[in-house]
Design an enzyme around this catalytic site. Structure first.
Site, PDB file in Angstrom:
ATOM      1  N   GLN B 112       0.781  -1.323   0.204  1.00 32.37           N
ATOM      2  CA  GLN B 112      -0.018   0.115   0.072  1.00 32.37           C
ATOM      3  C   GLN B 112       0.775   1.263   0.037  1.00 32.37           C
ATOM      4  O   GLN B 112       0.237   2.334  -0.042  1.00 32.37           O
ATOM      5  CB  GLN B 112      -1.025  -0.040   1.097  1.00 32.37           C
ATOM      6  CG  GLN B 112      -1.994  -1.014   1.094  1.00 32.37           C
ATOM      7  CD  GLN B 112      -1.705  -2.289   2.171  1.00 32.37           C
ATOM      8  OE1 GLN B 112      -0.485  -2.079   2.770  1.00 32.37           O
ATOM      9  NE2 GLN B 112      -2.596  -2.955   2.508  1.00 32.37           N
ATOM     10  N   LEU B 209      -3.259  -2.175   9.512  1.00 32.11           N
ATOM     11  CA  LEU B 209      -2.394  -1.235   8.750  1.00 32.11           C
ATOM     12  C   LEU B 209      -3.085   0.138   8.241  1.00 32.11           C
ATOM     13  O   LEU B 209      -2.683   0.902   7.783  1.00 32.11           O
ATOM     14  CB  LEU B 209      -1.766  -1.793   7.434  1.00 32.11           C
ATOM     15  CG  LEU B 209      -0.977  -3.082   7.581  1.00 32.11           C
ATOM     16  CD1 LEU B 209      -0.416  -3.492   6.373  1.00 32.11           C
ATOM     17  CD2 LEU B 209      -0.028  -2.784   8.412  1.00 32.11           C
ATOM     18  N   ASN B 241      -0.386   4.248   9.257  1.00 30.86           N
ATOM     19  CA  ASN B 241      -0.854   3.894   7.988  1.00 30.86           C
ATOM     20  C   ASN B 241      -0.041   3.226   7.197  1.00 30.86           C
ATOM     21  O   ASN B 241       1.071   3.789   6.997  1.00 30.86           O
ATOM     22  CB  ASN B 241      -1.697   4.943   7.214  1.00 30.86           C
ATOM     23  CG  ASN B 241      -2.886   5.516   7.941  1.00 30.86           C
ATOM     24  OD1 ASN B 241      -3.851   4.465   7.985  1.00 30.86           O
ATOM     25  ND2 ASN B 241      -2.858   6.779   7.933  1.00 30.86           N
ATOM     26  N   CYS B 242      -0.507   2.260   6.289  1.00 28.18           N
ATOM     27  CA  CYS B 242       0.436   1.863   4.993  1.00 28.18           C
ATOM     28  C   CYS B 242      -0.369   1.505   4.059  1.00 28.18           C
ATOM     29  O   CYS B 242      -0.636   0.449   3.393  1.00 28.18           O
ATOM     30  CB  CYS B 242       1.037   0.521   5.524  1.00 28.18           C
ATOM     31  SG  CYS B 242       2.534   0.799   6.429  1.00 28.18           S
ATOM     32  N   VAL B 243      -1.482   2.263   3.989  1.00 28.40           N
ATOM     33  CA  VAL B 243      -2.547   2.233   2.917  1.00 28.40           C
ATOM     34  C   VAL B 243      -2.674   3.158   1.741  1.00 28.40           C
ATOM     35  O   VAL B 243      -2.000   4.092   1.757  1.00 28.40           O
ATOM     36  CB  VAL B 243      -3.799   2.130   3.806  1.00 28.40           C
ATOM     37  CG1 VAL B 243      -4.036   0.737   4.427  1.00 28.40           C
ATOM     38  CG2 VAL B 243      -4.001   3.136   4.692  1.00 28.40           C
TER      39      VAL B 243
END
Lengths: 349, 428
Positions: B112, B209, B241-243
């Site tokens: 992401q 995430l 976040n990792c989106v």
């Protein structure tokens, strides 16, 4: 640049074949201009020329849609026009629908289409995204105004290389197409200023008018699930290990159909998720968490569910447009119905 | 609460023997920085590179962007709950290295993370192309689960930003902005003739995430609450976040929260900006109902006349956005919403997953599905291979010549829903 080559579409009446009694004639193509095409051609003579006119009966077009669209496709391939003009159709419903279908076929080939209709013609709502539709009066009495409006629009389209501007500025029905642009102020300041106007009950303009949603009513329950054929469908991205169709992690451009007859359950070795909208660890460990293959197989064994369809269908819901989702659903449903599936367990994430 | 934000303008960044700021130039001692942020057993290696505006550099996959700040006066320290103790922040004085940032990258965490191009057409879409970036490349040990990977890199980024921020402690700022946040009753007394306005700040908390933290607490676990607007400027809210990178708030966005900055512009003139209601975007219906009910209740307790509501993310949180809007409007509290759109690559689809006629005033950050081709760059920091699998990418996104064709969804901050950017969309 040389003159643009235009193909003009007309119905049997404006194509001077006949009235309602000729509404069932099949498509035909003529050299040059016919009917309102004469005046259009005259007005456009410096920049464009109507090279051919296609005529089809309104009843024929709407009752033989596949054949009519195939004929239009062939004419477009033969003539290879730079532009298509359809109508004007005023408030004639079947004519408006035919013009809309012509626009859809041309749009698929990347050919721009300009047509004109009355605002209540059903063709406006259904096909606005495929064509620039210019507003007209509700009957052919408005022809004298419609022709110059079309001429002016086509000229503008050619001059601006298709960048005609907003619906308000250029005079066409909004096509429902969202385009990005860089505004003068950043979004937060635009929001604050909009809030101040709303507080003072002054006029303000929303940047995104709310759409009308189609609500889907749930089907009635399955009468006897122990006799039904059930299929598994998911937008949670569960695919065979390695994602053979390379379904995208977001904005999926496709769905996959995968055989499950050899599987007892999903495992780390036979499946994974392609979905980019959630932490994949638990789905990759055991995809039954997203698509309950193990439980359904058990229940089939116990006689609680009739049979399980031989395939599961998967796409990724993350960021996927409504239009694409609808298209996949229509395709998948066709397949399922053909295979006698009576119920679907549809899982999302 | 009175907070002075002292801005030290950073014109350039370089490596050198001493980490310091001198005449607008940030110098970083690379070895010392690496030493400061090392030690997590989940991380196999750390390297640092620099990326400046206009350079032919692509940073991919970007996890977070963090502005270096240091608290020089007042209660608590920067990033409470992470770097500093959980003292209440938002008063006193904070120095900012304006024009510099820490960017974290390394092997892709999920599907992401995003792209920052320092030049070319992609640079137009991300605000981080216009600042001097200290890029931390943190590589995980093998087989590290994604959520552990995210937690490790998140902390490394905060530590690096705090370490670099410390250089601003004794520097005379080029500019000082003052923000005053009054206790509610004092404010309503002082601005008794003005309408009351609050900011409903929706924070990403879908989990897996998609996470945000406030004073170290996972926002999934909060019930909506009320904070002083100045608290965010000291790092009370950080990103986990990792989106989909275009519309997730990096920690940098929270530190520079644009709705708060812009609400202050007309505070005391057009309205009384009373403060910020922070709320979450959990995934279950009960959570959504509970949180939106709490937002509406807090708004009524504060006797609000109007509110700006900003979303983070898309799809599932569209439901939270619309619930918040409906429940405020039904009480007669006027709303302006900030969102972005997923209208398909052709722009012809419905943009949101939920809608309501009450949402009459909406600001958009643009259609995230629009496709862009990013030409190849002389240098890639991080790993270019994820281009095919990050959100917004597709099979074949990465061409042989190194160019990348993606939806702008893949560009960090491109359609930010705090209104950080100028981009918008209109109907054609």
């Amino acid at each position: 640049m040389s003159k643009r080559r235009i193909l003009h579409y007309l119905n049997q009446f404006f194509g001077q074949i006949g009235g309602e009694d000729k509404a069932d004639i099949s498509p035909m193509i003529k050299e040059g201009q016919v009917g309102p095409g004469m005046a259009l051609n005259q007005g456009l003579k410096e920049v464009a020329e109507i090279v051919n006119t296609v005529i089809c009966g309104d009843s024929y077009f709407n009752e033989n849609l596949d054949e009519a669209k195939a004929a239009i496709q062939n004419y477009l391939d033969e003539v290879k026009p730079d532009l298509v003009i359809a109508g004007p159709a005023f408030n004639a419903g079947r004519y408006g629908m035919a013009c809309g279908h012509v626009a859809e076929v041309a749009a698929e080939k990347g050919i721009p289409v300009i047509t004109a209709m009355y605002e209540e013609n059903p063709g406006v709502e259904i096909f606005a995204k495929y064509a620039y539709i210019i507003p007209t009066a509700d009957s052919a009495a408005g022809m004298r105004k419609a022709v110059p409006a079309i001429i002016n629009f086509v000229k503008k389209f050619i001059e601006t290389d298709g960048e005609v501007g907003s619906p308000e500025a250029a005079g066409y029905f909004p096509r429902g197409i969202r385009k990005n642009f860089f505004a003068e102020k950043r979004g937060s300041l635009r929001a604050v200023e909009m809030l101040i106007r709303k507080l003072k009950t002054e006029e303000f303009k929303t940047e995104y008018p709310m759409p009308d949603f189609d609500r889907v009513a749930p089907n009635p329950p399955v009468a006897d699930i122990s006799k039904a054929k059930v299929a598994l469908v998911t937008s949670g991205g569960i695919v065979p290990k390695g994602n053979p169709d390379r379904i995208e992690s977001s904005s999926a451009s496709k769905y996959g159909k995968y055989k499950l007859t050899d599987l007892l359950e999903f495992t780390e070795d036979n499946s994974e998720t392609a979905h980019g909208g959630y932490d994949p660890v638990y789905a990759n460990q055991d995809a039954d968490r997203v698509v309950p293959l193990d439980v359904v197989k058990e229940m089939v064994g116990e006689g609680k569910i009739g049979t399980l369809h031989d395939y599961w269908y998967a796409t990724v819901g993350n960021g996927t447009s409504v239009a694409n989702a609808k298209k996949y659903a229509a395709d998948i449903t066709k397949d399922l119905v053909a295979d006698g599936v009576e119920a679907v367990i549809l899982t999302s994430t | 609460m009175r907070l002075e934000l002292g801005k030290i303008f950073i014109k350039d960044v370089q490596f050198g023997s001493k980490t310091e700021v001198n005449k607008g130039v940030l110098t970083v001692n690379k070895e010392e920085l690496i030493k400061k942020i090392s030690g997590d057993p989940r991380i196999a290696s750390i390297n640092v590179e620099l990326a400046k505006p206009g350079e032919e550099i692509r940073i991919i996959p970007v996890k977070d962007v963090i502005e270096p700040r240091v608290k020089v006066e007042g209660n608590g320290g920067i990033f409470p709950g992470w770097i500093s103790k959980v003292e209440t922040v938002g008063s006193g004085r904070t120095h900012i290295l304006k024009g510099a940032a820490v960017v974290t990258t390394g092997k892709v965490v999920g599907f992401q993370e995003g792209i920052i191009d320092m030049s070319g057409p992609g640079a137009e879409y991300t605000p981080f192309s216009r600042i001097n970036n200290v890029v931390i490349i943190a590589e995980p040990i093998e087989k590290l689960p994604q959520h552990e990977h995210e937690a490790a890199v998140r902390m490394i980024g905060l530590k690096a930003a705090a370490y670099i921020g410390e250089t601003g402690r004794n520097i005379q700022p080029d500019e000082v902005d003052v923000y005053e946040a009054l206790p509610f009753f004092e404010g309503t007394e002082k601005y008794r003739d003005l309408p009351r306005v609050a900011y409903v700040y929706m924070l990403q908390s879908q989990g897996l995430l998609h996470d945000t933290y406030v004073y170290g607490v996972d926002v999934k676990q909060i019930i909506p609450t009320f904070i002083y607007a100045t608290e965010v400027f000291d790092g009370a809210i950080i990103s986990g976040n990792c989106v989909s990178a275009c519309d997730k708030n990096t920690t940098y966005h929270h530190l520079n929260s644009p709705v708060i900055e812009d609400l202050y512009k007309y505070h005391g003139k057009e309205y009384n900006f009373v403060g910020v209601i922070i709320t979450n975007e959990n995934v279950t219906l009960a959570d959504k109902e509970r949180s939106s009910n709490y937002v509406a209740k807090l708004a009524s307790m504060l006797n609000l006349d109007a509110a700006i509501v900003s979303e983070e993310g898309f799809g599932n949180p569209d439901a939270d956005l619309i619930m918040n809007c409906k429940k405020l409007e039904v009480q007669g509290i006027k709303t302006v919403l900030i969102t972005d759109e997923y209208a398909g690559r052709d722009g012809a689809s419905q943009s949101l997953a939920d809608a309501n006629p009450a949402a009459t005033a909406v600001v958009t950050g643009g259609n995230a599905n629009e496709v862009i081709t990013l030409p190849s760059m002389k240098k890639v920091i991080g790993h270019v291979e994820p281009a095919d699998v990050i959100a917004g990418g597709f099979a074949g996104s990465l061409a042989k010549d190194g160019s990348i064709t993606v939806e702008i969804q893949a560009i960090t901050g491109a359609t930010n829903e705090l209104g950080f950017n100028k981009m918008s969309a209109q109907g054609y």
